[in-house]
Motif scaffolding. Structure first.
Motif: not given
Length: 223
Positions: A142-161
């Motif tokens: 879910a998007s929000g300041h705690d987990n910005p949506t841009t982090i889901n798509f822009l970095p080459e590597h996405h680490i998800v806890v």
């Protein structure tokens, strides 16, 4: 009369119903209130331990890498290990998620943490998933300041806890979880369902990783 009224009027006329049809309104409101569940596949009807194992198997099948840790205090070291194993700079982008903030990042002295939404210049980003879907190995964020949506798509590597307790057997259970947390009829601005790293086979049916997002997805499950 507005264009909207004209269009809706034509629809009502073709259906031969009245705009004040009380019975139809009652039926619609009942359906919205009850939020009926869809058909649940048998493979999703597993005990909690089975859901965890199925999630890991399905996520791996779709190209994600996974690791399990005992608690949040082990997350910073695991992130550093991931970056080092792929010869990446000791830098990550992260939102303001409370669970991640309390993980004890100060133990990783050489790790640079940038906060807020990604501007596209980050090689690695860390998010916290709201839930996992066992039947497909999917992450729900879910998007929000705690987990910005841009982090889901822009970095080459996405680490998800992902917290192991938040893994559900099926997608319908995740919608139930979202309604319970946010309230009936309330939704985040964006709700992303992510299965594996970004890929595309549009060009000559050759699979290309990172076509529309991260080329690598790493999931850290906190048990």
């Amino acid at each position: 009369m507005s264009a909207r009224d004209t269009v809706l009027g034509k629809i009502r006329a073709s259906m031969r119903v009245s705009a004040t049809d009380a019975e139809r309104r009652k039926t619609v409101m009942a359906r919205l209130e009850e939020a009926p569940r869809g058909v649940i596949p048998d493979r999703a009807n597993l005990p909690k331990a089975g859901q965890l194992e199925l999630f890991c198997a399905m996520a791996s099948q779709f190209g994600a890498t996974l690791t399990r840790v005992d608690d949040y205090k082990a997350v910073p070291e695991e992130v550093t290990t991931y970056l080092r194993s792929r010869n990446l700079p000791a830098e990550i982008r992260m939102g303001a998620d409370k669970r991640l903030k309390k993980a004890g990042w100060e133990t990783e002295k050489n790790l640079e943490i940038r906060h807020g939404a990604s501007d596209g210049g980050d090689l690695a980003g860390v998010s916290h998933a709201m839930a996992g879907i066992a039947e497909t190995g999917t992450l729900a964020l879910a998007s929000g300041h705690d987990n910005p949506t841009t982090i889901n798509f822009l970095p080459e590597h996405h680490i998800v806890v992902l917290k192991a307790a938040d893994i559900k057997g099926d997608m319908e259970s995740v919608w139930t979880m979202l309604r319970k947390e946010r309230g009936k009829g309330e939704m985040p601005r964006a709700f992303n369902l992510i299965t594996g790293p970004s890929r595309s086979g549009d060009i000559e049916q050759t699979i290309l990783l990172g076509a529309h997002g991260p080329r690598a997805l790493h999931v850290i499950i906190v048990e």
